[in-house]
Design an enzyme around this catalytic site. Structure first.
Site, short mmCIF file in Angstrom:
data_model
loop_
_atom_site.label_atom_id
_atom_site.label_comp_id
_atom_site.label_asym_id
_atom_site.label_seq_id
_atom_site.Cartn_x
_atom_site.Cartn_y
_atom_site.Cartn_z
N THR A 15 39.02 49.80 -16.93
CA THR A 15 39.59 48.47 -16.90
C THR A 15 41.11 48.67 -16.79
O THR A 15 41.60 49.80 -16.88
CB THR A 15 39.17 47.65 -18.13
OG1 THR A 15 39.54 46.29 -17.92
CG2 THR A 15 39.78 48.17 -19.43
N LYS A 26 32.30 46.22 -31.73
CA LYS A 26 33.62 45.91 -32.30
C LYS A 26 33.64 44.52 -32.92
O LYS A 26 34.29 44.30 -33.94
CB LYS A 26 34.71 46.00 -31.20
CG LYS A 26 34.82 47.37 -30.57
CD LYS A 26 35.80 47.38 -29.40
CE LYS A 26 35.34 46.56 -28.22
NZ LYS A 26 34.17 47.09 -27.48
N THR A 74 29.07 39.51 -21.44
CA THR A 74 29.89 38.67 -20.57
C THR A 74 29.18 38.36 -19.26
O THR A 74 29.21 37.24 -18.77
CB THR A 74 31.25 39.37 -20.29
OG1 THR A 74 31.92 39.48 -21.54
CG2 THR A 74 32.12 38.59 -19.33
N THR A 75 28.51 39.36 -18.68
CA THR A 75 27.93 39.17 -17.34
C THR A 75 26.40 39.19 -17.36
O THR A 75 25.78 38.89 -16.35
CB THR A 75 28.40 40.28 -16.39
OG1 THR A 75 28.02 41.55 -16.95
CG2 THR A 75 29.91 40.25 -16.20
N GLY A 108 33.24 40.85 -24.28
CA GLY A 108 32.21 40.01 -24.88
C GLY A 108 31.90 40.60 -26.24
O GLY A 108 31.30 41.65 -26.33
N HIS A 109 32.37 39.96 -27.29
CA HIS A 109 32.20 40.49 -28.65
C HIS A 109 31.23 39.58 -29.41
O HIS A 109 31.50 38.40 -29.61
CB HIS A 109 33.55 40.56 -29.37
CG HIS A 109 34.51 41.51 -28.72
ND1 HIS A 109 35.78 41.73 -29.17
CD2 HIS A 109 34.36 42.33 -27.65
CE1 HIS A 109 36.37 42.63 -28.40
NE2 HIS A 109 35.53 43.01 -27.47
N ARG A 156 55.64 42.78 -11.53
CA ARG A 156 56.70 41.87 -11.98
C ARG A 156 56.69 40.53 -11.26
O ARG A 156 57.71 39.88 -11.09
CB ARG A 156 58.08 42.55 -11.86
CG ARG A 156 58.15 43.77 -12.74
CD ARG A 156 59.33 44.63 -12.48
NE ARG A 156 59.24 45.29 -11.19
CZ ARG A 156 60.05 46.26 -10.80
NH1 ARG A 156 61.02 46.68 -11.58
NH2 ARG A 156 59.91 46.82 -9.63
N SER A 167 26.00 50.81 -39.32
CA SER A 167 25.45 49.48 -39.13
C SER A 167 23.98 49.58 -38.76
O SER A 167 23.59 50.39 -37.92
CB SER A 167 26.26 48.77 -38.03
OG SER A 167 25.64 47.57 -37.67
N ASP A 182 31.40 47.76 -25.82
CA ASP A 182 30.17 47.21 -26.39
C ASP A 182 29.63 48.04 -27.56
O ASP A 182 28.42 48.11 -27.80
CB ASP A 182 29.07 47.06 -25.32
CG ASP A 182 29.54 46.18 -24.17
OD1 ASP A 182 30.28 45.22 -24.45
OD2 ASP A 182 29.16 46.45 -23.02
P1 GDP Z 1 31.50 44.71 -28.64
O1 GDP Z 1 31.87 44.31 -27.26
O2 GDP Z 1 31.99 46.08 -28.99
O3 GDP Z 1 31.87 43.69 -29.69
O4 GDP Z 1 29.90 44.81 -28.65
P2 GDP Z 1 28.89 43.73 -28.02
O5 GDP Z 1 28.87 42.53 -28.87
O6 GDP Z 1 29.14 43.55 -26.57
O7 GDP Z 1 27.53 44.54 -28.10
C1 GDP Z 1 27.00 44.97 -29.33
C2 GDP Z 1 25.63 44.30 -29.52
O8 GDP Z 1 24.92 44.96 -30.54
C3 GDP Z 1 25.72 42.86 -29.97
O9 GDP Z 1 24.65 42.15 -29.43
C4 GDP Z 1 25.62 42.95 -31.49
O10 GDP Z 1 25.10 41.77 -32.07
C5 GDP Z 1 24.65 44.08 -31.63
N1 GDP Z 1 24.80 44.91 -32.83
C6 GDP Z 1 25.94 45.29 -33.47
N2 GDP Z 1 25.65 46.15 -34.46
C7 GDP Z 1 24.31 46.33 -34.44
C8 GDP Z 1 23.41 47.14 -35.20
O11 GDP Z 1 23.80 47.89 -36.08
N3 GDP Z 1 22.09 47.08 -34.87
C9 GDP Z 1 21.62 46.30 -33.87
N4 GDP Z 1 20.32 46.32 -33.62
N5 GDP Z 1 22.45 45.51 -33.13
C10 GDP Z 1 23.76 45.55 -33.41
P1 IMO Z 2 33.90 44.74 -24.57
O1 IMO Z 2 35.23 44.34 -25.14
C1 IMO Z 2 31.88 47.06 -21.47
C2 IMO Z 2 33.95 47.34 -17.62
C3 IMO Z 2 33.30 46.68 -16.43
C4 IMO Z 2 33.75 47.61 -15.32
C5 IMO Z 2 35.17 47.98 -15.76
C6 IMO Z 2 36.26 47.17 -15.10
O2 IMO Z 2 32.85 43.71 -24.73
O3 IMO Z 2 33.51 46.10 -25.04
P2 IMO Z 2 37.12 44.69 -15.45
O4 IMO Z 2 36.43 43.37 -15.28
O5 IMO Z 2 37.64 44.93 -16.82
O6 IMO Z 2 38.15 44.95 -14.39
O7 IMO Z 2 35.96 45.78 -15.19
O8 IMO Z 2 35.22 47.77 -17.16
N1 IMO Z 2 34.16 46.45 -18.77
C7 IMO Z 2 33.44 46.50 -19.90
N2 IMO Z 2 32.37 47.24 -20.23
N3 IMO Z 2 32.42 46.22 -22.38
C8 IMO Z 2 33.51 45.50 -22.08
O9 IMO Z 2 34.18 44.77 -22.98
C9 IMO Z 2 34.04 45.58 -20.78
N4 IMO Z 2 35.09 44.99 -20.14
C10 IMO Z 2 35.14 45.54 -18.93
O10 IMO Z 2 31.90 46.65 -16.56
O11 IMO Z 2 32.98 48.79 -15.34
MG MG Z 3 30.97 43.65 -25.50
#
Ligand code: GDP
Ligand code: IMO
Ligand code: MG
Length: 443
Positions: free
Chosen positions: A239, A16, A300-301, A40-41, A143, A413, A13
């Site tokens: 994970t 990315k 995601t959750t 969850g991106h 496997r 950012s 999170d």
């Molecule tokens: P990812 O899983 O690495 O793609 O990150 P997530 O999308 O789960 O979480 C990042 C959150 O921060 C998202 O809600 C983005 O929209 C938000 N975000 C990303 N860059 C910035 C930033 O520079 N400032 C703020 N306030 N929010 C940001």
């Molecule tokens: P993005 O790509 C943050 C965490 C879960 C749990 C552990 C194992 O959005 O950064 P899983 O369901 O993968 O077996 O859970 O990994 N986890 C994440 N935490 N961002 C994620 O994805 C995650 N995907 C899994 O919360 O601790």
């Molecule tokens: Mg995420």
């Protein structure tokens, strides 16, 4: 044209999705190499917000090729739902989305096993996303996994499904006291998914290599983060995939010799979802403030994310295990109102100063962070696009982080929106993608 990996340098999170979306117009293809719909991106374009789970964050750019690589595990029902939601919003997938025929399927019994095993672990649960990702990778390693190509071959699919169910049903009923499945109740829906997904399933390993050999540029979009890596993360609170940069090669079939650089993505502070060690975690009011200002709830959750200060031990570790060339620092604006900002610079364990991330659970549980404290800038940086506009104290914070981590930032950012980004003038990023220069419109 360079082929670059985007990798999370903390616990996921980091932003990315935003960074991948920003770089997408400067490459020819984006490929996911591991994880599944546990990811969850988030990408924010103007007033519109998109959350991508299995599909690469480049998909919002018309004509860009997006690939789900062989290292990804795919829940076909979830993928179709994600595809339909994008199509409803006007995104064109045909001709732009490719799914590896070697990617493994997440099956209904994987989700059931994920939930049942978490329930059984009680206090020691991982806090998984419950999407069945871990059990799908278990079957891959054992496997007995079922791959995308198998889904397209009904007799093979039926046979593998039946063989798996004989074992999984005993596991579910005898060990976990959970619901079992019949072949028919899975076969029907999965054959429908097969019909839906068939046009997208292909030999993406061959395609990616052909594109690269023709001089095209590929971005590898990591999911999760370094500290969740199956080998390098905080095992067993991880994970089940290779989230670090090395996974980009095995998870796509693009050889390491064709990958030219690695971009880490870090938040200006730190978060973690689920269980496991988080040495710089905060409790109480400050944690709540970061959560509220950063909107730190799982994409995601929906779970509240644990929040804490930036940990430079983790930062240096991420530089090492991923071989980072440079770092994109996100969410600086979230710290705008802080009177002071702290930086974790090491851990104190039984009187000893640790400057490398410990691997033992016993040490995590006892280690106390060692802090450096700086005064906050208490000025809005939200939406800034020019480094010169940053308050001096914010620049001092960035400089100190970079010094402690041992790596310069290429991008800062300042908001969720695509263009709320400061690009540093001369960095590996602008050298990889010269067309980035001047691509962000001034405010
Ligand atoms: P990812 O899983 O690495 O793609 O990150 P997530 O999308 O789960 O979480 C990042 C959150 O921060 C998202 O809600 C983005 O929209 C938000 N975000 C990303 N860059 C910035 C930033 O520079 N400032 C703020 N306030 N929010 C940001
Ligand atoms: P993005 O790509 C943050 C965490 C879960 C749990 C552990 C194992 O959005 O950064 P899983 O369901 O993968 O077996 O859970 O990994 N986890 C994440 N935490 N961002 C994620 O994805 C995650 N995907 C899994 O919360 O601790
Ligand atoms: Mg995420």
């Amino acid at each position: 044209m360079p082929n670059i990996v985007v990798v999370g340098s903390q616990w996921g999170d980091e932003g990315k999705g935003k960074v991948t979306d920003l770089l997408a117009p400067h490459v020819d293809a984006v490929v996911r190499y591991q994880g599944g719909n546990n990811a969850g991106h988030t990408v924010v374009v103007g007033r519109e917000k998109f959350v991508l789970h299995s599909i690469p964050s480049g998909i919002l750019h018309p004509g860009l090729r997006c690939v789900i690589g062989c290292g990804v595990v795919v829940d076909p029902a979830a993928l179709i739902e994600e595809m339909e939601a994008l199509v409803r919003r006007g995104i064109v997938l045909d001709g732009n989305l490719y799914v590896s025929r070697n990617a493994h399927l997440i099956m209904p019994y994987h989700r059931a096993l994920d939930l049942a095993s978490e329930a059984k672990l009680g206090d020691r649960r991982i806090g998984t996303t419950g999407k069945g990702v871990g059990p799908a990778y278990v079957d891959k390693a054992a496997r007995v996994g079922i791959r995308m190509a198998d889904l397209l071959d009904e007799p093979v699919f039926r046979e593998k499904l039946a063989a798996n169910l004989r074992q999984k049903n005993r596991l579910l009923s005898e060990i976990y006291d959970a619901q079992t499945f019949t072949v028919e109740e899975i076969l029907g829906p999965y054959l429908r998914y097969a019909g839906w997904l068939a046009p997208y399933i292909t030999d993406t390993e061959l395609l990616l290599n052909r594109w690269i050999n023709a001089g095209r540029s590929v971005l590898f979009e990591g999911a999760q983060g370094t500290m969740l890596d199956i080998d390098h993360g905080t095992y067993p609170y991880i994970t089940s995939s290779s989230t670090t940069a090395g996974g980009a090669a095995t998870g796509t079939g693009v050889p390491p010799t064709k990958i030219h650089g690695v971009l880490g993505v870090s938040k200006a502070y730190a978060t973690r979802v689920g269980g496991g060690p988080f040495p710089t975690e905060l409790q109480g009011k400050m944690a709540e403030l970061l959560r509220a200002r950063g909107n730190e709830y799982g994409a995601t959750t929906g779970r509240p994310r644990r929040c804490g200060w930036f940990d430079t031990v983790v930062g240096r570790y991420a530089v090492r295990v991923n071989g980072l060339d440079t770092i994109a620092l996100t969410k600086l604006d979230v710290l705008d109102k802080c009177e002071t900002v702290k930086i974790g610079v090491g851990y104190r364990y039984r009187g000893e100063l640790l400057t490398e991330f410990p691997q033992e659970e016993r040490v995590w549980n006892e280690a106390e962070p060692v802090w450096e404290e700086m005064s906050g800038w208490q000025t809005s940086t939200a939406g800034l696009r020019d480094y010169a506009d940053l308050p001096t104290k914010a620049r001092q914070y960035l400089d100190r982080l970079a010094e402690l981590v041992g790596m310069e930032f290429c991008l800062v950012s300042t908001g969720a929106v695509r263009d709320d980004t400061i690009l540093l003038a001369d960095s590996p990023l602008t050298r990889w993608f010269p067309s980035l220069r001047g691509s962000i419109p001034p405010r």
